[in-house]
Structure formats: structure tokens, C-alpha cells
Design a protein around this motif. Structure first.
Motif, PDB file in Angstrom:
ATOM      1  N   PHE A  86       0.835  -1.208   0.000  1.00 32.77           N
ATOM      2  CA  PHE A  86       0.000   0.000   0.000  1.00 32.77           C
ATOM      3  C   PHE A  86       0.871   1.261   0.000  1.00 32.77           C
ATOM      4  CE2 PHE A  86      -2.126   3.425   2.332  1.00 32.77           C
ATOM      5  CZ  PHE A  86      -3.186   3.646   1.455  1.00 32.77           C
ATOM      6  N   ALA A 175      -2.284  -1.419  -5.745  1.00 29.41           N
ATOM      7  CA  ALA A 175      -2.499  -0.284  -4.837  1.00 29.41           C
ATOM      8  C   ALA A 175      -2.283   1.031  -5.586  1.00 29.41           C
ATOM      9  CB  ALA A 175      -1.545  -0.381  -3.653  1.00 29.41           C
ATOM     10  N   SER A 217      -8.425   4.258   0.423  1.00 30.24           N
ATOM     11  CA  SER A 217      -7.296   3.610   1.112  1.00 30.24           C
ATOM     12  C   SER A 217      -7.796   2.404   1.903  1.00 30.24           C
ATOM     13  CB  SER A 217      -6.623   4.585   2.091  1.00 30.24           C
ATOM     14  OG  SER A 217      -6.132   5.692   1.409  1.00 30.24           O
ATOM     15  N   THR A 220      -8.680  -0.367  -0.446  1.00 31.21           N
ATOM     16  CA  THR A 220      -7.478  -0.968  -1.028  1.00 31.21           C
ATOM     17  C   THR A 220      -6.779  -1.869  -0.021  1.00 31.21           C
ATOM     18  OG1 THR A 220      -7.198   1.005  -2.383  1.00 31.21           O
ATOM     19  CG2 THR A 220      -5.278  -0.426  -2.184  1.00 31.21           C
ATOM     20  N   ILE A 221      -6.636  -1.364   1.199  1.00 26.83           N
ATOM     21  CA  ILE A 221      -5.954  -2.166   2.233  1.00 26.83           C
ATOM     22  C   ILE A 221      -6.741  -3.443   2.528  1.00 26.83           C
ATOM     23  CG2 ILE A 221      -5.360  -2.199   4.703  1.00 26.83           C
ATOM     24  CD1 ILE A 221      -4.485   0.756   4.353  1.00 26.83           C
TER      25      ILE A 221
END
Lengths: 299, 492
Positions: A86, A175, A217, A220-221
Motif C-alpha cells: 500500500f 495499490a 485507502s 485498497t488495504i
């Protein structure tokens, strides 16, 4: 409620085929795996000769040394791969967000690891890392930086970090793409207003850009974490979980228990535990996705 | 003086060749058995090329050549470590089968040694197995004991049980019933590079006599030349590992059970015996103490040793005679000065008997493959076309094809294959075949137990890895492995 269902009958009809397929290929295996996790399945017998043992498989797993070792490996693997992918992906997205000559080419190059087949990448990296004749070792020895090639994947201490590097190399473009998409949504006028107010680059990033990227974020994580929890190809092909179980993570251990050692019951119990963890991650993923909608709806 | 009349001359000229032909061209069933008590390279040479077999005619008696049917068939096929020559024979076999039985619709699938068992087990769970399967020798008992296989003996496809190695027949027998037919059987040999030996100050024409010598030679090669001495293999879930470690274990007097004894009972676990620990210590000494073997041994298999050997970076290894052909194939692919280096290695390649233990005990794994028919309830569609399955089994286990399919790396499962003209041809063409066939009487089959695949593919490699990585001491690793085997045998 029935009236509402009736009014949306066309919508239900549209999703019915997908739901049916899901019930067959997802719901039934989940049910069967849960059921099997309560049975003893001796490797010398057929699966139909299983015997009910309640929670014994779960007890056996939680009290076994291997479980804790594999769980620790899985945590390191998942957290290490996810967070570093990330951070690197985010950094690359920020760098590529600005306009400069060759940006398109660089973007295309950085995406290559993500589009390469994981199987092919695993074999390539296996040779790059090869403990006797790997490319890295040859370069280091050639430059006089090492007396002998470093031992990356035949050593219990270095194998997992080495595999994490490969995984990060493959995942960070994902990412990067996600964060690049997120960066497109940051309002330009807000950034200009902050600049006019005297905010420096870091302040603009921290107080304007980053808050706008919170949702993307999180998503994505979470997606990376789920993928890494389930990541099988790289560790299995490169080391098979070895040496000495040092690179076994849950999914490779489950595979070995089931298909190599035919402990279907124990492997199913492991799978149920993994499923519960992934469901928790899935819950947070859905919350992250819908949280924004709720906020927008409530505003 | 003997007078020969025209009539008798004509008679001799016609009858004698016919008689000779009838003596030499027999059906496989009618052939006198090979005398295993006389087994030696000379005996093998003396019987090679003495008999012709008509495979199509023999198999036509089992399944008529015009039989119409459909067959699904999985087999352990050629893989990256096999020579091109073998690839061609596999191709020829399936082409010939399709020509011989034009009305059998054959759906064949090749799988590698390391994948086959896992995929086959998965298919069985879903009742989606093929009608017939050719498995590694290790797999027969596991599936027979679980009731997946139909009884099948050589007589069912026109051959005789005594035409197959007794050790191989044990591997397809469970509780007195035969469930398959051996296709090929082999023992490996010890290979070394004479040039490396010479440069390291060793006798280039002598293989190490004992495993202790292997440890010493490996160290000497590494210390003097800076290259790997012995090609240790300790990868998990790879057949190559037990095939290379078990001969060492047995030579030191150890074993998983008492499988190396004349009449094994498999009653006691012996992996934690002092002899077994001594064998493990020898591997530890090479890998950890002397660092004289490839560091990559824990993730390598024999296919990874081959390029090292042809590059002159490895002094000794255990393998099949086919490795000579593999070296020739690799040399063809090399370019520039690498080609010359590879040629030097090939010119200096030597084969010898596998070393003995401290008490002079010599042992090698009796390997091979078997062919089986599945029960209909585990097969996709619930039906097995038995005549079609028997047709391919008859053909593969025939003297002709069991020899051809094992041309470079193995030996025919059907002992009559040793009598064919192709055996004579391969004795001339395949270098060092004499050495590996000489190892056959030293062959020890893996324990004929359903638990053997897990023991050999997982527990034994785990023991090696635990000791070699320092995760456990040698004693702990052996004790841990012994406990795992005991638990496994106890149904845990």
C-alpha cells in the motif's frame, strides 16, 4: 414487505441466475466444509467413512504448535505484504499523479508485475533468489559485496521476508492503480485554496488529499489483506511452505493437510476459521464501501 | 558322409526357419519366465533380443482390435527432468494405440509425478476419476486399501504374474488381492564427474565405496574446487527426495520400519533408531557442517541438479541412466563455450553402484509405476469401459511397450521386455544401463502401506529439513519424524 418484493420482481429476476450459481458453487461448499470440520477423516479411509467428533478438530488445531507457527507466519505475510504494498503503491500513485514527460510509459512499466501470471513470476523469482546460482547472488559476488550468494529461500529466517518481497513486487501496482483513481477525485480547487492560504506541500497532502483518500485507502488495504490471506501461488510454488514450515501460511498449510495428508476434517476446520477471519475483513470492507454512501445520504 | 537329398534340403530350408520363428516369436503368455536367480548384466545381455512378440495380436485376444468404446486415462507422464527420447516414445505409444484400436475413443491426460497423487485424490472425492490410471509405485496400496480400485492382475490382460518383479507385485497387492499391473521398475545408480574427481585429488575411476566416503568426497570437492560435491535433494512433496535419501537410510541400517529386511512386517517404527540417526547425521554433515552440497537442496529437485551437473558445478548425484541422455539434450541446447564445457562433463560422466553403509549394506529404492482400473462409482459418468481399459493396459504392460516406455530411464515391468530386440538395442545405445540394471537386486520397495505416500513425501522430507535448517537437532528431527509416523499409523 411482500408488496415491495413484488414491485421489485424484475430486479430479483435479474439477479436470480447469479444467486442460483452462487448457492451451488459457494453456499454448498461452505456448508459442506463446516459439516466436515466436525468429523474425523482418517487418511487411510475413504471420506464417506468419517466419524463425528464434535469440536475435536478445532481443539486439536488450537492446541497444536504448528497452528501458532503458521498463524504467526500468516500475520507477518499478510501485514507485511499489505502495508508495504500500500505504501509503495500510494507513493507511486502520488509520483505519477503529476504530469511529466514519460509518465504514461512509466505507468505502463509499473503495472507489468501485476499483469504477469503469478505462476510465471514465482518461477522467475525462484531463479533470481536461487541460493547457489541466483542472479542476485551472482551480482553480489561479482561486485565483491559477498563471498558467497546470500541464502534467501533455503533459510528459515530469510525465507518469509524474501517471499513477501516477491508478493509486494506483484501487488503494489494494484495499490497504485487504486490510489491513482482516488487521487482523481480530490477537488483541485480545494488544493488551490489551501495553497493560497499558505499551506505547504505536506500540509496540503495531509489536510486535503489524504482525508479524501480515506475510503479508497481502506478499501485498497482490505482488498489487499483479503488477497494476501488467501495468497497461495507464490509460497506454494517457490518453497512449498518450507523449509521446515518456515513459509507455511494458512492457505498452504490447509492445502497440504487436505490434499497431501488427506486430513479433510482438520483442513476443513482450518478453512472455517480462515473463513470467519475473512468474513470479518469482508464486513469492514462493506462498511468502508457503504459508509461513504451513508454519510452522503445523511448530509 | 551324410547325404542330403533335395527333398530333405527343401524340408530343412522351410521347416527350420518356421520352427525357429515359432520358438522366437511367441505370445507373451507362452514365453518362458525370466530367471531372476541368474540376474546379472551378463544374463541380461544373454536374453536380450532372443524373442519377438506381436503386441497387437496378444492384446487382440484380450480386447478385440475392432472393439468400439471410450476410455478416460490419466498417467504419470514425462516431465522436465526426462530426456527427449522418452517424450518421443510416449508420443509413439499413444499414436500406435489409436491405430491399433481405431474405434476406442481415448481421452488421455498426462500429469507430473508431483501433481498426480493430489489431483487423483481430488478427482476421487468428486467421483470424477478416470477409468484407468497409471500411478507411481507409491500410490497403488493407498488407493487399493481405500477400495477405489478394481482387482486387476497380469492374467486379466494375457500375461503371467511371474513375468513381473515380485517386489513390484507386492506394491499392487493389498490384503492378498492384486489391484494393478507394474508398467516399469527401476533402480537408480551413483553418477560422478571423473574430471572433477581428478581435479579434487580423487581417483577419477572409482565411485565412493561407502556413504561415509560420499561425505568425505563431497567435502574434498567443495574445499578444493569451490563447487558442490554431492547433489543432495531435500524438497518436500517431491518424489526425488525419498528416492535419494532412503538408500542412504537403509545403507546405514535404518529405515522407516523394517522395510529393508527380507520379510518386512512394518510393525515397529525405526526412524528414531541410532542407525537412522547416523544416516540423517551424514546429510547434516554435508549440508551444515561441511557446506559441501548445494545450499538450494531444500527447494531443489533432481531436475535442478541436472543443469548444475552439466555445467560442471556438481561432482556427484544419484539418478537414472536417462540422466546421460538428459545431459546430451542439455548440451545440444547450450551455446558457445558452454557447449564445450558440457561436452567435457558428458565425456567424464561415470556411473557406479550406490555406496554401501558402514556394514557393507547396499540398498536402493525399487521404484516404478503401476496401472490400475477404477471402480465405476468413482468414475465420471459412473461407468468404466473395462475392455477399453484392458486394451491400453495390455498394450502398455506388453514386453514391447513396457520396454519402450522405459527405454531411457527405467526397465520394463514385464520381464519379457528384457528379451526383446529393443532391449538389445538399448543396451548398445543407453550408456551405463548395465550399472542400473545391476542395482535391481538391491532394490527395496517402499513399504506397501496406504500411509507410504505421506511418510515418503512429507514426513521424511520434513525430517531432513528440520535437521538441515537447524530448526531441530538431528536427534530431535528423527524423534519427531518417528512420532509422526507412529501417530499416522495409529490413525491420527
Amino acid at each position: 414487505m411482500l408488496r415491495e418484493v413484488w414491485e421489485h420482481r424484475a430486479d430479483y429476476a435479474y439477479v436470480l441466475p447469479a444467486i442460483t450459481v452462487m448457492l451451488i458453487v459457494i453456499a454448498y461448499p461452505i456448508y459442506y466444509t463446516i459439516e466436515l470440520s466436525f468429523f474425523k477423516t482418517p487418511p487411510g479411509l475413504q471420506l464417506r467413512d468419517k466419524s463425528f467428533i464434535g469440536f475435536d478438530n478445532y481443539t486439536a488445531i488450537l492446541t497444536s504448535e504448528v497452528f501458532w507457527k503458521v498463524t504467526w507466519n500468516t500475520l507477518i505475510w499478510t501485514l507485511g505484504s499489505t502495508l508495504i504494498s500500500f505504501v509503495l503503491g500510494f507513493g507511486a500513485a502520488l509520483a505519477l499523479h503529476r504530469d511529466f514527460v514519460g509518465r504514461g510509459v512509466l505507468r505502463a512499466i509499473l503495472i507489468i508485475p501485476w499483469v504477469i501470471s503469478a505462476v510465471a513470476a514465482s518461477y522467475i523469482w525462484k531463479w533470481i533468489y536461487h541460493s547457489d546460482f541466483g542472479i542476485i547472488g551472482a551480482v553480489l559476488v561479482g561486485l565483491g559485496l559477498a563471498d558467497r550468494p546470500p541464502n534467501f529461500i533455503d533459510n528459515v529466517s530469510t525465507v518469509l521476508p524474501s517471499l513477501i518481497v516477491v508478493n509486494i513486487w506483484r501487488e503494489f501496482p494494484f495499490a497504485m492503480i487504486m490510489m491513482m483513481a482516488g487521487l482523481q477525485t480530490v477537488p483541485e480547487q480545494l488544493l488551490r485554496a489551501a495553497e493560497v492560504d499558505g499551506a505547504n506541500a505536506w500540509q496540503r497532502f495531509w489536510h486535503v488529499t489524504f482525508p479524501h483518500l480515506r475510503n479508497v485507502s481502506t478499501v485498497t488495504i482490505l482488498l489487499l489483506a483479503v488477497a494476501n490471506f488467501n495468497s497461495f501461488i507464490i509460497p506454494w510454488i517457490m518453497t512449498g511452505g518450507g523449509p521446515s514450515n518456515a513459509s507455511h501460511i494458512w492457505i498452504t498449510h490447509i492445502y497440504e493437510l487436505a490434499f497431501g495428508r488427506q486430513r479433510w476434517g482438520v483442513a476443513s476446520a482450518y478453512s472455517v476459521l480462515l473463513f470467519l477471519i475473512l468474513m470479518m475483513l469482508g464486513y469492514f470492507y462493506v462498511r468502508a464501501l457503504t459508509g461513504n454512501e451513508r454519510k452522503e445520504g445523511g448530509a | 558322409m551324410t547325404r542330403i537329398t533335395l527333398g530333405s534340403a527343401v524340408l530343412r530350408a522351410t521347416v527350420v526357419p518356421v520352427l525357429m520363428a515359432s520358438l522366437t516369436s511367441t505370445t507373451a503368455l507362452g514365453a518362458p519366465p525370466v530367471d531372476l536367480s541368474k540376474w546379472s548384466p551378463e544374463y541380461v545381455r544373454s536374453i536380450a533380443g532372443t524373442q519377438d512378440f506381436d503386441t497387437a495380436a496378444d492384446c487382440g485376444k484380450v480386447t478385440p482390435l475392432d472393439y468400439k468404446g471410450r476410455l478416460t486415462f490419466w498417467y504419470q507422464g514425462v516431465f522436465e527432468g526426462d530426456p527427449d527420447l522418452l517424450r518421443q516414445y510416449y508420443k509413439d505409444f499413444f499414436e500406435t494405440f489409436r491405430k491399433t484400436y481405431p474405434n476406442i475413443q481415448l481421452e488421455d491426460q498426462a500429469l507430473t509425478y508431483n501433481d498426480l497423487l493430489d489431483k487423483f485424490r481430488t478427482a476421487l472425492l468428486g467421483n470424477a476419476a478416470p477409468m484407468a490410471v497409471r500411478l507411481q509405485i507409491l500410490g497403488g496400496t493407498e488407493f487399493a486399501s481405500k477400495g477405489y480400485l478394481e482387482p486387476l492382475k497380469p492374467e486379466d490382460v494375457g500375461y503371467s504374474t511371474e513375468d513381473f518383479w515380485p517386489g513390484a507385485m507386492k506394491a499392487v497387492t493389498w490384503e492378498g488381492v492384486t489391484y494393478g499391473i507394474p508398467t516399469n521398475n527401476e533402480t537408480m545408480a551413483f553418477i560422478w564427474n571423473a574430471d572433477i574427481f581428478k581435479r579434487a585429488g580423487l581417483d577419477p575411476d572409482k565411485a565412493p565405496a561407502t556413504w561415509d566416503d560420499v561425505v568425505k568426497y563431497s567435502k574434498q570437492i567443495h574445499d578444493k574446487l569451490g563447487i558442490a560435491g554431492y547433489g543432495l535433494v531435500a524438497r518436500k512433496n517431491a518424489g526425488n527426495t525419498p528416492y535419494r535419501f532412503m538408500p542412504q537410510l537403509w545403507a546405514y541400517g535404518g529405515g522407516v520400519f523394517d522395510e529393508a529386511s527380507a520379510n518386512p512386517t512394518y510393525g515397529e517404527v525405526e526412524l528414531d533408531s541410532p542407525q537412522s540417526k547416523a544416516a540423517l547425521q551424514a546429510s547434516y554433515d554435508m549440508y551444515v557442517r561441511d557446506k559441501s552440497v548445494p545450499v538450494s537442496a531444500l527447494t531443489n529437485q533432481q531436475a535442478d541438479n541436472q543443469p548444475l551437473f552439466v555445467a560442471g558445478q556438481l561432482g556427484m548425484m544419484i539418478s537414472h541412466p536417462s540422466d546421460y541422455n538428459v545431459m546430451l539434450d542439455l548440451q545440444k541446447k547450450a551455446t558457445g563455450t558452454d557447449k564445450d564445457k558440457a561436452q567435457t562433463v558428458i565425456d567424464n560422466m561415470r556411473y557406479g553402484l550406490i555406496p554401501t553403509g558402514p556394514d557393507g549394506k547396499r540398498a536402493v529404492v525399487f521404484g516404478g509405476s503401476n496401472i490400475h482400473i477404477l471402480k465405476p462409482e468413482y468414475v465420471e459418468g459412473g461407468k468404466v469401459d473395462e475392455p477399453a481399459a484392458k486394451a491400453i493396459i495390455c498394450m502398455w504392460t506388453s514386453p514391447e511397450w513396457s520396454l519402450k516406455m522405459a527405454y531411457a530411464g527405467s526397465n520394463p515391468g514385464n520381464l519379457n521386455g528384457f528379451k526383446t530386440k529393443w532391449m538389445k538395442e538399448r543396451l548398445d545405445n543407453i550408456k551405463f544401463l548395465d550399472v542400473t540394471t545391476s542395482m535391481l537386486p538391491y532394490g527395496i520397495p517402499f513399504p506397501a502401506l496406504p500411509q507410504s505416500p505421506e511418510i515418503m513425501n512429507i514426513i521424511v522430507p520434513d525430517m531432513l529439513q528440520n535437521a538441515l535448517t537447524g530448526a531441530m537437532t538431528v536427534d530431535q528431527a528423527a524423534d519427531d519424524a518417528a512420532k509422526k509416523v507412529k501417530d499416522l499409523m495409529g490413525g491420527l
